[in-house]
Design an enzyme around this catalytic site. Structure first.
Site, PDB file in Angstrom:
ATOM      1  N   ASN A  11      28.681  15.097  57.179  1.00 13.96           N
ATOM      2  CA  ASN A  11      27.476  15.690  56.605  1.00 13.96           C
ATOM      3  C   ASN A  11      27.202  14.984  55.289  1.00 13.96           C
ATOM      4  O   ASN A  11      27.931  15.174  54.322  1.00 13.96           O
ATOM      5  CB  ASN A  11      27.710  17.189  56.363  1.00 13.96           C
ATOM      6  CG  ASN A  11      26.606  17.805  55.526  1.00 13.96           C
ATOM      7  OD1 ASN A  11      25.487  17.280  55.467  1.00 13.96           O
ATOM      8  ND2 ASN A  11      26.909  18.916  54.858  1.00 13.96           N
ATOM      9  N   LYS A  13      24.811  15.420  53.261  1.00 13.86           N
ATOM     10  CA  LYS A  13      24.078  16.229  52.268  1.00 13.86           C
ATOM     11  C   LYS A  13      22.872  15.419  51.755  1.00 13.86           C
ATOM     12  O   LYS A  13      22.256  14.704  52.539  1.00 13.86           O
ATOM     13  CB  LYS A  13      25.005  16.642  51.128  1.00 13.86           C
ATOM     14  CG  LYS A  13      26.316  17.247  51.629  1.00 13.86           C
ATOM     15  CD  LYS A  13      27.153  17.805  50.528  1.00 13.86           C
ATOM     16  CE  LYS A  13      28.543  18.140  51.041  1.00 13.86           C
ATOM     17  NZ  LYS A  13      28.979  19.462  50.659  1.00 13.86           N
ATOM     18  N   HIS A  98      24.622  25.790  57.171  1.00 14.85           N
ATOM     19  CA  HIS A  98      25.595  25.291  56.194  1.00 14.85           C
ATOM     20  C   HIS A  98      25.597  26.224  54.982  1.00 14.85           C
ATOM     21  O   HIS A  98      24.551  26.761  54.603  1.00 14.85           O
ATOM     22  CB  HIS A  98      25.221  23.867  55.782  1.00 14.85           C
ATOM     23  CG  HIS A  98      26.289  23.195  54.973  1.00 14.85           C
ATOM     24  ND1 HIS A  98      26.425  23.396  53.619  1.00 14.85           N
ATOM     25  CD2 HIS A  98      27.282  22.348  55.333  1.00 14.85           C
ATOM     26  CE1 HIS A  98      27.463  22.695  53.181  1.00 14.85           C
ATOM     27  NE2 HIS A  98      28.002  22.047  54.205  1.00 14.85           N
ATOM     28  N   GLU A 100      25.632  25.677  51.919  1.00 17.39           N
ATOM     29  CA  GLU A 100      24.698  25.319  50.838  1.00 17.39           C
ATOM     30  C   GLU A 100      23.293  25.813  51.157  1.00 17.39           C
ATOM     31  O   GLU A 100      22.528  26.162  50.265  1.00 17.39           O
ATOM     32  CB  GLU A 100      24.741  23.796  50.597  1.00 17.39           C
ATOM     33  CG  GLU A 100      26.019  23.403  49.878  1.00 17.39           C
ATOM     34  CD  GLU A 100      26.506  21.992  50.165  1.00 17.39           C
ATOM     35  OE1 GLU A 100      25.721  21.156  50.644  1.00 17.39           O
ATOM     36  OE2 GLU A 100      27.706  21.741  49.907  1.00 17.39           O
ATOM     37  N   GLU A 170      33.873  26.729  57.791  1.00 12.13           N
ATOM     38  CA  GLU A 170      33.873  26.071  56.492  1.00 12.13           C
ATOM     39  C   GLU A 170      34.033  27.121  55.402  1.00 12.13           C
ATOM     40  O   GLU A 170      33.043  27.728  54.973  1.00 12.13           O
ATOM     41  CB  GLU A 170      32.556  25.317  56.278  1.00 12.13           C
ATOM     42  CG  GLU A 170      32.321  24.195  57.253  1.00 12.13           C
ATOM     43  CD  GLU A 170      31.507  23.078  56.627  1.00 12.13           C
ATOM     44  OE1 GLU A 170      31.956  21.935  56.696  1.00 12.13           O
ATOM     45  OE2 GLU A 170      30.438  23.352  56.050  1.00 12.13           O
ATOM     46  N   GLY A 176      33.487  20.813  48.811  1.00  6.82           N
ATOM     47  CA  GLY A 176      33.171  20.013  47.630  1.00  6.82           C
ATOM     48  C   GLY A 176      34.033  20.337  46.421  1.00  6.82           C
ATOM     49  O   GLY A 176      33.750  19.895  45.309  1.00  6.82           O
ATOM     50  N   SER A 216      36.571  19.873  52.090  1.00  8.71           N
ATOM     51  CA  SER A 216      37.440  18.910  51.397  1.00  8.71           C
ATOM     52  C   SER A 216      38.399  18.176  52.336  1.00  8.71           C
ATOM     53  O   SER A 216      39.547  17.914  51.966  1.00  8.71           O
ATOM     54  CB  SER A 216      38.192  19.595  50.249  1.00  8.71           C
ATOM     55  OG  SER A 216      37.276  20.052  49.266  1.00  8.71           O
TER      56      SER A 216
HETATM   57  C1  PEP Z   1      30.381  19.968  54.008  1.00  9.53           C
HETATM   58  O1  PEP Z   1      29.432  19.547  53.368  1.00  9.53           O
HETATM   59  O2  PEP Z   1      30.199  20.497  55.110  1.00  9.53           O
HETATM   60  C2  PEP Z   1      31.729  19.815  53.468  1.00  9.53           C
HETATM   61  C3  PEP Z   1      32.750  20.306  54.117  1.00  9.53           C
HETATM   62  O3  PEP Z   1      31.834  19.149  52.264  1.00  9.53           O
HETATM   63  P1  PEP Z   1      33.179  18.519  51.614  1.00  9.53           P
HETATM   64  O4  PEP Z   1      33.890  17.785  52.711  1.00  9.53           O
HETATM   65  O5  PEP Z   1      32.673  17.607  50.543  1.00  9.53           O
HETATM   66  O6  PEP Z   1      33.993  19.652  51.090  1.00  9.53           O
END
Ligand code: PEP
Length: 252
Positions: A11, A13, A98, A100, A170, A176, A216
């Site tokens: 992803n 973003k 997601h 976010e 998630e 992040g 992460s």
């Molecule tokens: C994501 O954006 O779905 C995500 C898991 O981000 P990150 O890997 O940066 O934590």
């Protein structure tokens, strides 16, 4: 060993331009050309989808979007992109719900459901995200949160539609932040999601659905996560921006 084929998804973003997208694929594709053990998906911003789909054409790498509108007919929805448009642009999949989007753009379980239905109706693979916030985990409410997100955002799907989705677990506190859930923590959440699936759709559907972990994921922790039989792949944010790093995640 699970019969479920791993899906390693990135992803991006709100990162990269079309030119940077082309550069990424030029470096990335040769690094995963021999990777037949997993499906690979990259989800760039809308603007880069055409460049990504063009660059990935003829390879095993699929391209997906990060959101879609729930309305499948074209119309007066300024700023929105429909699932049929994504399909026409060469997308195979779309991330939905997601954290976010839930946090900053008013996404709810009700809109997650509608977007998922639109994606399914348009022949896209929905990657539907669920996960608890830090305070919810710390107050022992992870199971309740996952149950509510599943019950309202996913369980109204008919069985035939459900069979065509992927779930991404998630934990919001791991996205992040550099704080990865331990493989055991992730597997426990995946087991509780699979139990919800079994209660709603039955044993076969529960055994078949792919549940990805996201939060992460990096080249140095992916192996431990993927060693869990419950974890059917990863949804990777930050670490999917680098072609070499993401290729090493794909090739865990
Ligand atoms: C994501 O954006 O779905 C995500 C898991 O981000 P990150 O890997 O940066 O934590």
């Amino acid at each position: 060993m699970s019969a479920r084929r791993p899906l390693m998804a990135g992803n991006w973003k709100m990162y990269k331009t079309p030119a940077q997208t082309a550069e990424f694929f030029e470096k990335f594709l040769p690094l995963v050309a021999e990777s037949s053990h997993a499906d690979v998906l990259i989800c760039p911003p809308f603007l880069n989808l055409t460049a990504a789909a063009g660059a990935a054409a003829g390879s095993k790498v699929a391209v997906g979007a990060q959101n879609c509108h729930w309305e499948t007919k074209e119309g007066a929805f300024t700023g929105e992109v429909s699932a049929p448009m994504l399909k026409a642009a060469g997308c195979a999949a779309v991330i939905i719900g997601h954290s976010e989007r839930r946090q900053f753009f008013g996404e709810t379980d009700a809109t997650v459901l509608k977007r998922t239905q639109a994606a399914l109706a348009s022949g896209l693979l929905p990657v539907v995200c669920v996960g608890e916030r830090l305070e919810e985990r710390e107050s022992g409410r992870t199971g309740d949160v996952l149950r509510a997100q599943f019950t309202d955002g996913i369980a109204p799907l008919e069985a035939a539609g459900f069979a065509k989705i992927v779930i991404a677990y998630e934990p919001v506190w791991a996205i992040g932040t550099g704080k990865v859930a331990t493989p055991e923590m992730a597997a426990e959440a995946h087991r509780s999601l699979r139990a919800l699936v079994e209660a709603r759709y039955g044993k076969e559907a529960a055994a078949a659905v792919r549940i990805l972990y996201g939060g992460s994921v990096k080249p140095d922790n992916v192996k431990g996560l993927m060693a869990q039989v419950e974890i059917d792949g990863t949804l990777v944010g930050g670490a999917s921006l680098d072609p070499v790093g993401f290729a090493s995640i794909v090739n865990f």
